[in-house]
Design a protein around this motif. Structure first.
Motif, PDB file in Angstrom:
ATOM      1  N   VAL A 108       0.866  -1.183   0.000  1.00 58.01           N
ATOM      2  CA  VAL A 108       0.000   0.000   0.000  1.00 58.01           C
ATOM      3  C   VAL A 108       0.901   1.231   0.000  1.00 58.01           C
ATOM      4  CG1 VAL A 108      -1.898   1.235   1.093  1.00 58.01           C
ATOM      5  CG2 VAL A 108      -1.741  -1.261   1.332  1.00 58.01           C
ATOM      6  N   LEU A 109       0.715   2.076  -1.007  1.00 59.95           N
ATOM      7  CA  LEU A 109       1.512   3.283  -1.150  1.00 59.95           C
ATOM      8  C   LEU A 109       0.682   4.485  -0.705  1.00 59.95           C
ATOM      9  CD1 LEU A 109       2.923   2.539  -4.722  1.00 59.95           C
ATOM     10  CD2 LEU A 109       3.817   1.827  -2.521  1.00 59.95           C
ATOM     11  N   ILE A 110       1.240   5.285   0.196  1.00 62.87           N
ATOM     12  CA  ILE A 110       0.515   6.452   0.694  1.00 62.87           C
ATOM     13  C   ILE A 110       0.852   7.651  -0.181  1.00 62.87           C
ATOM     14  CG2 ILE A 110      -0.021   7.900   2.682  1.00 62.87           C
ATOM     15  CD1 ILE A 110      -0.787   4.896   2.944  1.00 62.87           C
ATOM     16  N   SER A 111      -0.104   8.023  -1.005  1.00 64.74           N
ATOM     17  CA  SER A 111       0.060   9.148  -1.925  1.00 64.74           C
ATOM     18  C   SER A 111      -0.580  10.381  -1.295  1.00 64.74           C
ATOM     19  CB  SER A 111      -0.575   8.798  -3.279  1.00 64.74           C
ATOM     20  OG  SER A 111      -0.439   9.856  -4.194  1.00 64.74           O
ATOM     21  N   SER A 112      -1.243  11.174  -2.097  1.00 64.31           N
ATOM     22  CA  SER A 112      -1.902  12.390  -1.606  1.00 64.31           C
ATOM     23  C   SER A 112      -2.861  12.878  -2.670  1.00 64.31           C
ATOM     24  CB  SER A 112      -0.865  13.481  -1.328  1.00 64.31           C
ATOM     25  OG  SER A 112      -1.478  14.742  -1.155  1.00 64.31           O
ATOM     26  N   VAL A 113      -3.910  13.549  -2.253  1.00 63.43           N
ATOM     27  CA  VAL A 113      -4.819  14.177  -3.211  1.00 63.43           C
ATOM     28  C   VAL A 113      -4.051  15.133  -4.128  1.00 63.43           C
ATOM     29  CG1 VAL A 113      -5.444  16.091  -1.672  1.00 63.43           C
ATOM     30  CG2 VAL A 113      -7.047  15.373  -3.435  1.00 63.43           C
ATOM     31  N   ILE A 130       0.079 -11.085  -5.041  1.00 57.47           N
ATOM     32  CA  ILE A 130       0.527  -9.812  -4.471  1.00 57.47           C
ATOM     33  C   ILE A 130      -0.316  -8.678  -5.044  1.00 57.47           C
ATOM     34  CG2 ILE A 130       2.474  -8.198  -4.306  1.00 57.47           C
ATOM     35  CD1 ILE A 130       4.297 -10.732  -4.693  1.00 57.47           C
ATOM     36  N   THR A 131      -0.862  -7.846  -4.169  1.00 57.12           N
ATOM     37  CA  THR A 131      -1.612  -6.676  -4.624  1.00 57.12           C
ATOM     38  C   THR A 131      -0.833  -5.404  -4.303  1.00 57.12           C
ATOM     39  OG1 THR A 131      -2.856  -6.339  -2.563  1.00 57.12           O
ATOM     40  CG2 THR A 131      -3.800  -7.869  -4.191  1.00 57.12           C
ATOM     41  N   ALA A 132      -1.083  -4.367  -5.094  1.00 59.88           N
ATOM     42  CA  ALA A 132      -0.442  -3.069  -4.870  1.00 59.88           C
ATOM     43  C   ALA A 132      -1.481  -1.983  -5.110  1.00 59.88           C
ATOM     44  CB  ALA A 132       0.736  -2.887  -5.814  1.00 59.88           C
ATOM     45  N   ASN A 133      -1.734  -1.200  -4.087  1.00 58.00           N
ATOM     46  CA  ASN A 133      -2.752  -0.150  -4.176  1.00 58.00           C
ATOM     47  C   ASN A 133      -2.235   1.158  -3.607  1.00 58.00           C
ATOM     48  OD1 ASN A 133      -5.318  -1.542  -5.188  1.00 58.00           O
ATOM     49  ND2 ASN A 133      -4.679  -2.918  -3.537  1.00 58.00           N
ATOM     50  N   VAL A 134      -2.934   2.216  -3.965  1.00 51.82           N
ATOM     51  CA  VAL A 134      -2.571   3.566  -3.523  1.00 51.82           C
ATOM     52  C   VAL A 134      -3.716   4.133  -2.686  1.00 51.82           C
ATOM     53  CG1 VAL A 134      -2.093   5.917  -4.297  1.00 51.82           C
ATOM     54  CG2 VAL A 134      -1.142   3.975  -5.556  1.00 51.82           C
ATOM     55  N   VAL A 135      -3.386   4.682  -1.534  1.00 53.35           N
ATOM     56  CA  VAL A 135      -4.358   5.431  -0.734  1.00 53.35           C
ATOM     57  C   VAL A 135      -3.929   6.895  -0.786  1.00 53.35           C
ATOM     58  CG1 VAL A 135      -5.262   5.850   1.585  1.00 53.35           C
ATOM     59  CG2 VAL A 135      -4.982   3.503   0.755  1.00 53.35           C
ATOM     60  N   ALA A 136      -4.862   7.766  -1.164  1.00 56.98           N
ATOM     61  CA  ALA A 136      -4.548   9.180  -1.372  1.00 56.98           C
ATOM     62  C   ALA A 136      -5.308  10.060  -0.376  1.00 56.98           C
ATOM     63  CB  ALA A 136      -4.889   9.583  -2.807  1.00 56.98           C
ATOM     64  N   ASN A 162      -7.716   3.195   8.708  1.00 59.16           N
ATOM     65  CA  ASN A 162      -8.711   2.131   8.556  1.00 59.16           C
ATOM     66  C   ASN A 162      -8.853   1.687   7.102  1.00 59.16           C
ATOM     67  OD1 ASN A 162      -9.281   2.057  11.290  1.00 59.16           O
ATOM     68  ND2 ASN A 162     -10.960   3.517  11.145  1.00 59.16           N
ATOM     69  N   VAL A 163      -8.731   2.640   6.177  1.00 63.04           N
ATOM     70  CA  VAL A 163      -8.797   2.293   4.746  1.00 63.04           C
ATOM     71  C   VAL A 163      -7.563   1.486   4.348  1.00 63.04           C
ATOM     72  CG1 VAL A 163      -8.817   3.230   2.402  1.00 63.04           C
ATOM     73  CG2 VAL A 163     -10.233   4.270   4.170  1.00 63.04           C
ATOM     74  N   VAL A 164      -6.405   1.892   4.839  1.00 62.29           N
ATOM     75  CA  VAL A 164      -5.169   1.168   4.543  1.00 62.29           C
ATOM     76  C   VAL A 164      -5.248  -0.265   5.065  1.00 62.29           C
ATOM     77  CG1 VAL A 164      -2.680   1.058   5.003  1.00 62.29           C
ATOM     78  CG2 VAL A 164      -3.766   3.267   4.509  1.00 62.29           C
ATOM     79  N   GLY A 211      -3.962  -2.167  -8.052  1.00 59.52           N
ATOM     80  CA  GLY A 211      -3.770  -1.072  -8.987  1.00 59.52           C
ATOM     81  C   GLY A 211      -4.775   0.045  -8.814  1.00 59.52           C
ATOM     82  N   ALA A 212      -5.468   0.059  -7.683  1.00 56.34           N
ATOM     83  CA  ALA A 212      -6.512   1.063  -7.440  1.00 56.34           C
ATOM     84  C   ALA A 212      -5.950   2.274  -6.705  1.00 56.34           C
ATOM     85  CB  ALA A 212      -7.648   0.455  -6.623  1.00 56.34           C
ATOM     86  N   VAL A 213      -6.607   3.403  -6.908  1.00 59.31           N
ATOM     87  CA  VAL A 213      -6.310   4.612  -6.142  1.00 59.31           C
ATOM     88  C   VAL A 213      -7.544   4.925  -5.306  1.00 59.31           C
ATOM     89  CG1 VAL A 213      -5.699   7.046  -6.218  1.00 59.31           C
ATOM     90  CG2 VAL A 213      -4.804   5.490  -7.962  1.00 59.31           C
ATOM     91  N   ILE A 214      -7.399   4.870  -3.991  1.00 54.80           N
ATOM     92  CA  ILE A 214      -8.527   5.085  -3.087  1.00 54.80           C
ATOM     93  C   ILE A 214      -8.353   6.434  -2.388  1.00 54.80           C
ATOM     94  CG2 ILE A 214      -9.809   4.180  -1.124  1.00 54.80           C
ATOM     95  CD1 ILE A 214      -8.681   1.414  -1.808  1.00 54.80           C
TER      96      ILE A 214
END
Length: 241
Positions: A130-135, A170-176, A213-215, A228-231
């Motif tokens: 899980v990659l912590i991005s930003s709006v 393996i999954t890889a997602n982004v939380v923004a 909680n989302v992460v 591959g989702a951006v949440i």
């Protein structure tokens, strides 16, 4: 009605996990019963967490940190790439070092930790990144060309990683996240805070726990088919971006 069996504790690593959003994420996984380690560069290690000093701009430092975590908790099954820095200034005042240093920490740093974690995940044929991005990475922000570029780049990493390693479990997602209630936000002038609030449909800042909680969820078995989702966790600020 039979109870759902609890999932076995996993080895979780959160980079930059000794304060702010990173600490909230670490605590969420700890509450989940997982074995949680954090990397940090300075400050104290929060109680109950395994702290390993590491600099995400140094591959040798990252390798040493992973070796320590693996010895204590086993191979990292859940990696949260959260470590990040800002050096905000307008384009015409931004030096090349202002730009490259932020990229090296926020983007190349994520690459370094993912590469090291993937070794164990490939062997186990399972893993959550899980990659912590930003709006800001999708919405843009004046004075943050370096930061926005680094956070936008995480989306490309997650989606390319999904195509490379998706068949290995393996999954890889982004939380923004958007604007979050942190010490940094609290120090902003009242007029600035009001200006930010006016742009957020939810009309409030998020709590760090709402991001955590989302992460935690996207790293769970319930989200095993999401990759591959951006949440966004931004109260509607970046809709459509």
């Amino acid at each position: 009605m039979s109870e759902i069996p609890s999932a076995p504790a996993r080895s979780v690593l959160v980079t930059g996990g000794n304060r702010g959003i990173g600490l909230a994420i670490a605590r969420a996984f700890e509450a989940n019963g997982d074995k949680v380690a954090i990397t940090y560069r300075s400050g104290e290690v929060p109680e109950g967490l395994l702290g390993v000093k590491a600099d995400v701009t140094d591959a040798a430092s990252i390798d040493a940190a992973f070796t320590e975590v693996e010895a204590a908790h086993g191979p990292v099954e859940v990696l949260i790439a959260n470590a990040g820095v800002t050096r905000d200034t307008l384009l015409m005042r931004m030096s090349e070092d202002d730009f490259t240093s932020v990229i090296d920490t926020n983007l190349t740093g994520a690459f370094r930790v993912i590469k090291r974690a993937s070794k164990g995940m490939i062997k186990m044929r399972k893993g959550r990144v899980v990659l912590i991005s930003s709006v800001v990475g999708l919405y843009g922000s004046p004075g943050q060309i370096n930061y926005a570029a680094s956070k936008a780049g995480l989306v490309g990493i997650a989606r390319s990683l999904t195509r490379e390693l998706g068949s290995r479990g393996i999954t890889a997602n982004v939380v923004a996240p958007g604007f979050i209630n942190t010490d940094m936000t609290a120090e902003l002038p009242e007029a600035t805070q009001k200006s930010y609030l006016a742009s957020i449909p939810a009309n409030r800042f998020a709590e760090p726990e709402e991001v955590a909680n989302v992460v935690r969820w996207v790293a769970s078995n319930e989200a095993a088919y999401i990759s591959g989702a951006v949440i966004p966790v931004d109260g509607g600020l970046g809709m459509g971006h």
